[in-house]
Write a protein that holds these residues in place. Sequence first.
Motif, PDB file in Angstrom:
ATOM      1  N   THR A  95     -13.962  30.980  53.410  1.00 41.18           N
ATOM      2  CA  THR A  95     -12.499  30.742  53.437  1.00 41.18           C
ATOM      3  C   THR A  95     -12.130  29.796  54.573  1.00 41.18           C
ATOM      4  O   THR A  95     -11.265  28.931  54.399  1.00 41.18           O
ATOM      5  CB  THR A  95     -11.728  32.072  53.583  1.00 41.18           C
ATOM      6  N   GLU A  96     -12.779  29.943  55.735  1.00 38.67           N
ATOM      7  CA  GLU A  96     -12.514  29.019  56.847  1.00 38.67           C
ATOM      8  C   GLU A  96     -12.903  27.594  56.463  1.00 38.67           C
ATOM      9  O   GLU A  96     -12.188  26.635  56.768  1.00 38.67           O
ATOM     10  CB  GLU A  96     -13.295  29.428  58.097  1.00 38.67           C
ATOM     11  N   ALA A  97     -14.046  27.428  55.791  1.00 40.20           N
ATOM     12  CA  ALA A  97     -14.494  26.105  55.366  1.00 40.20           C
ATOM     13  C   ALA A  97     -13.515  25.495  54.376  1.00 40.20           C
ATOM     14  O   ALA A  97     -13.179  24.304  54.455  1.00 40.20           O
ATOM     15  CB  ALA A  97     -15.894  26.194  54.749  1.00 40.20           C
ATOM     16  N   ALA A  98     -12.998  26.299  53.427  1.00 41.93           N
ATOM     17  CA  ALA A  98     -12.028  25.801  52.446  1.00 41.93           C
ATOM     18  C   ALA A  98     -10.731  25.386  53.140  1.00 41.93           C
ATOM     19  O   ALA A  98     -10.142  24.354  52.796  1.00 41.93           O
ATOM     20  CB  ALA A  98     -11.768  26.866  51.390  1.00 41.93           C
ATOM     21  N   ASP A 102      -9.186  21.620  53.079  1.00 42.70           N
ATOM     22  CA  ASP A 102      -7.814  21.356  52.597  1.00 42.70           C
ATOM     23  C   ASP A 102      -7.000  20.611  53.647  1.00 42.70           C
ATOM     24  O   ASP A 102      -6.260  19.670  53.332  1.00 42.70           O
ATOM     25  CB  ASP A 102      -7.116  22.673  52.231  1.00 42.70           C
ATOM     26  N   GLU A 103      -7.154  20.988  54.903  1.00 44.06           N
ATOM     27  CA  GLU A 103      -6.445  20.340  56.013  1.00 44.06           C
ATOM     28  C   GLU A 103      -6.863  18.872  56.146  1.00 44.06           C
ATOM     29  O   GLU A 103      -6.016  17.977  56.302  1.00 44.06           O
ATOM     30  CB  GLU A 103      -6.777  21.096  57.303  1.00 44.06           C
ATOM     31  N   ALA A 104      -8.173  18.601  56.039  1.00 41.62           N
ATOM     32  CA  ALA A 104      -8.676  17.237  56.149  1.00 41.62           C
ATOM     33  C   ALA A 104      -8.215  16.388  54.973  1.00 41.62           C
ATOM     34  O   ALA A 104      -7.838  15.221  55.142  1.00 41.62           O
ATOM     35  CB  ALA A 104     -10.194  17.248  56.237  1.00 41.62           C
ATOM     36  N   LEU A 105      -8.210  16.959  53.753  1.00 35.50           N
ATOM     37  CA  LEU A 105      -7.752  16.211  52.577  1.00 35.50           C
ATOM     38  C   LEU A 105      -6.262  15.901  52.660  1.00 35.50           C
ATOM     39  O   LEU A 105      -5.822  14.810  52.293  1.00 35.50           O
ATOM     40  CB  LEU A 105      -8.066  16.998  51.295  1.00 35.50           C
TER      41      LEU A 105
END
Length: 119
Positions: A95-98, A102-105
């Motif tokens: 979940t942290e990776a997702a 999402d933040e980077a995208l």
Amino acid sequence: MAQGGNAIRGSRVGAGPMGEAERGEAAPRQAVAYYCSHEHRFVVTFSVEATVPDSWDCPKCGLPASMDSDNPPPAPKIEPYKTHLAYVKERRSETEAADILDEALELLRSRRKSGELIF
């Protein structure tokens, strides 16, 4: 009839003095036996004045060896090679990776909308 040059017959150019008397006495030594976990036994010679190490690497297999034949040191545990991704997965949950993705995208999309050149 004597010929010149026979005085050095049997030696080579650069040969040093012959025998122990010219070199001096050898330093007193002690032989120490070491044992590894593969049941190899080998002897290392040290000066009697030297501090004898508790362990020595076996010249046959490379494992650590000690002076105790009944309890040689165990082979070191070899960790398997880990990739960069494996280390990342240890530090972050799915979940942290997702969330980070999402933040980077979102940041990338906002920079494209503003007309910024992104390579």
